[in-house]
Design a protein around this motif. Structure first.
Motif, short mmCIF file in Angstrom:
data_model
loop_
_atom_site.label_atom_id
_atom_site.label_comp_id
_atom_site.label_asym_id
_atom_site.label_seq_id
_atom_site.Cartn_x
_atom_site.Cartn_y
_atom_site.Cartn_z
N ASP A 216 0.83 -1.20 0.00
CA ASP A 216 0.00 0.00 0.00
C ASP A 216 0.87 1.26 0.00
O ASP A 216 0.46 2.31 0.49
CB ASP A 216 -0.93 0.01 1.22
CG ASP A 216 -0.16 -0.08 2.54
OD1 ASP A 216 1.05 -0.34 2.50
OD2 ASP A 216 -0.79 0.10 3.60
N GLY A 217 2.07 1.14 -0.56
CA GLY A 217 2.99 2.27 -0.56
C GLY A 217 2.67 3.30 -1.62
O GLY A 217 1.59 3.30 -2.22
N ASP A 218 3.63 4.19 -1.88
CA ASP A 218 3.44 5.28 -2.83
C ASP A 218 3.44 4.78 -4.27
O ASP A 218 4.43 4.22 -4.74
CB ASP A 218 4.57 6.30 -2.67
CG ASP A 218 4.62 6.93 -1.29
OD1 ASP A 218 3.59 6.86 -0.60
OD2 ASP A 218 5.68 7.46 -0.92
N GLY A 219 2.35 4.98 -4.97
CA GLY A 219 2.31 4.70 -6.40
C GLY A 219 2.28 3.23 -6.75
O GLY A 219 2.28 2.34 -5.90
N VAL A 220 2.26 2.97 -8.07
CA VAL A 220 2.25 1.60 -8.57
C VAL A 220 3.63 0.98 -8.38
O VAL A 220 4.62 1.70 -8.16
CB VAL A 220 1.84 1.56 -10.06
CG1 VAL A 220 0.47 2.18 -10.27
CG2 VAL A 220 2.88 2.25 -10.93
N PRO A 221 3.76 -0.34 -8.47
CA PRO A 221 5.06 -0.97 -8.28
C PRO A 221 6.10 -0.54 -9.31
O PRO A 221 5.77 -0.21 -10.45
CB PRO A 221 4.74 -2.47 -8.42
CG PRO A 221 3.29 -2.59 -8.11
CD PRO A 221 2.67 -1.33 -8.61
N LEU A 222 7.35 -0.56 -8.87
CA LEU A 222 8.49 -0.40 -9.78
C LEU A 222 8.98 -1.79 -10.17
O LEU A 222 9.14 -2.66 -9.30
CB LEU A 222 9.63 0.35 -9.10
CG LEU A 222 9.42 1.81 -8.71
CD1 LEU A 222 10.63 2.31 -7.94
CD2 LEU A 222 9.19 2.66 -9.93
N VAL A 223 9.23 -2.01 -11.45
CA VAL A 223 9.72 -3.29 -11.94
C VAL A 223 11.05 -3.06 -12.63
O VAL A 223 11.12 -2.33 -13.63
CB VAL A 223 8.72 -3.95 -12.90
CG1 VAL A 223 9.27 -5.26 -13.45
CG2 VAL A 223 7.38 -4.19 -12.20
N LEU B 163 8.07 0.57 -15.45
CA LEU B 163 9.12 -0.34 -15.92
C LEU B 163 10.44 0.40 -16.03
O LEU B 163 10.52 1.48 -16.63
CB LEU B 163 8.74 -0.91 -17.29
CG LEU B 163 7.44 -1.70 -17.40
CD1 LEU B 163 7.31 -2.28 -18.81
CD2 LEU B 163 7.39 -2.82 -16.36
N VAL B 164 11.48 -0.19 -15.44
CA VAL B 164 12.84 0.37 -15.50
C VAL B 164 13.74 -0.71 -16.10
O VAL B 164 13.96 -1.75 -15.48
CB VAL B 164 13.35 0.77 -14.10
CG1 VAL B 164 14.71 1.45 -14.21
CG2 VAL B 164 12.35 1.68 -13.38
N GLY B 165 14.26 -0.47 -17.29
CA GLY B 165 15.07 -1.48 -17.96
C GLY B 165 16.43 -0.95 -18.35
O GLY B 165 16.55 0.17 -18.89
N HIS B 166 17.46 -1.75 -18.10
CA HIS B 166 18.83 -1.39 -18.48
C HIS B 166 19.24 -2.18 -19.71
O HIS B 166 19.10 -3.42 -19.75
CB HIS B 166 19.81 -1.69 -17.34
CG HIS B 166 21.25 -1.50 -17.72
ND1 HIS B 166 22.20 -2.48 -17.59
CD2 HIS B 166 21.89 -0.43 -18.25
CE1 HIS B 166 23.36 -2.03 -18.01
NE2 HIS B 166 23.21 -0.78 -18.42
N SER B 167 19.72 -1.50 -20.75
CA SER B 167 20.27 -2.14 -21.94
C SER B 167 19.25 -3.09 -22.56
O SER B 167 18.17 -2.65 -22.99
CB SER B 167 21.58 -2.85 -21.58
OG SER B 167 22.29 -3.21 -22.73
N MET B 168 19.51 -4.39 -22.59
CA MET B 168 18.53 -5.34 -23.11
C MET B 168 17.23 -5.28 -22.31
O MET B 168 16.14 -5.47 -22.86
CB MET B 168 19.10 -6.75 -23.10
CG MET B 168 18.19 -7.81 -23.73
SD MET B 168 18.92 -9.46 -23.73
CE MET B 168 18.76 -9.90 -21.98
N GLY B 169 17.34 -4.99 -21.02
CA GLY B 169 16.14 -4.83 -20.21
C GLY B 169 15.28 -3.68 -20.68
O GLY B 169 14.04 -3.73 -20.57
#
Length: 258
Positions: free
Chosen positions: A20-27, A92-98
């Motif tokens: 129930d934290g701040d905002g939607v989940p970070l992935v 969504l947080v993606g690095h390079s191929m992510g």
């Protein structure tokens, strides 16, 4: 370490922070030959006040499974995990191929994405003639040398050599079949003509010294985004390792945007 079985792979993931934290989940989605621990700094910071999720992609880190020929199949793995965790919408947080995976999800399932963050990522793999020859030649050398060549190039000049060697060793532990198959998947990735369809707020954050996926390629992509913020940081391609605190601060500011 919880795991989810998806199409012959056991995907290891972390799911932390208040529901129930701040905002939607970070992935958080890591890149080629890496693992979910690329995001240790961001997980520790954001899990104090919101739900954060990360995974080891198939064949990487603590996940099993063979390589797949397309980035879209990796995107399906991430979506399967989000369905399993009852996450309908996320940042969504993606690095390079992510980041390629994150773009694919955003384009094909825009209702699942509230915001998008691409860290050292691009929409189309483009090689200069010289770099193309270098990359083609590198596939002909022994596997460990192929990995070492690519990982060493990922760091900005001056990054501690002992740390580079440690990351080369960790990357070389990724099965050869997984590495080479996904190398082909990245080379075939191309959504540059579609990024104008992305309507969610987007942060494009890149290392100034990135020679794996050069800044000019990211800027070419940025022109097509209807709502993109661009940040350049004094780092190479491995921003989550080279400048973790600066990356976290940039994410915090982006999430606070109205």
């Amino acid at each position: 370490m919880p795991q989810l079985e998806v199409d012959g792979a056991a995907l290891t993931y972390d799911d932390e922070g208040p529901r129930d934290g701040d905002g939607v989940p970070l992935v958080f989605i890591h890149g080629w030959t890496a693992d979910r621990h690329r995001w240790d700094h961001q997980m520790a910071h954001f899990a104090e006040k919101r739900r954060v999720i990360r995974l080891d992609l198939r064949g990487h880190g603590d996940s099993s499974g063979a390589g797949v020929p397309t980035v879209a199949e990796l995107a399906d793995d991430v979506l399967a995990l989000l369905d399993h965790l009852d996450v309908e919408r996320a940042v969504l947080v993606g690095h390079s191929m992510g980041g390629m995976i994150a773009q694919t999800i955003t384009l094909d399932h825009p209702e699942r994405v509230e915001r998008l963050v691409l860290v050292g990522s691009i929409a189309r793999m483009t090689y200069s003639r010289g770099r193309g020859l270098l990359m083609a030649a590198s596939t002909l050398v022994p596997y460990k040398l192929f990995v070492a060549t690519n990982i060493q190039r990922a760091f900005a000049p001056g990054y501690p050599r002992e740390e580079v060697r440690a990351h080369i060793k960790a990357s070389a532990a990724t099965p050869r079949e997984v590495v080479m198959t996904l190398y082909g998947a990245m080379r075939a990735f191309d959504v540059l003509d579609r990024v104008g369809e992305i309507r969610v707020p987007t942060l494009l954050i890149h290392g100034y010294y990135d020679i794996q996926l050069p800044v000019r390629q990211m800027l070419r992509m940025a022109k097509a985004y209807p709502d993109a913020e661009v940040r350049i940081i004094d780092a190479g391609h491995e921003l989550p390792l080279e400048k973790p605190a600066e990356l976290t601060t940039a994410l915090e500011r982006f999430l606070a945007r109205g």
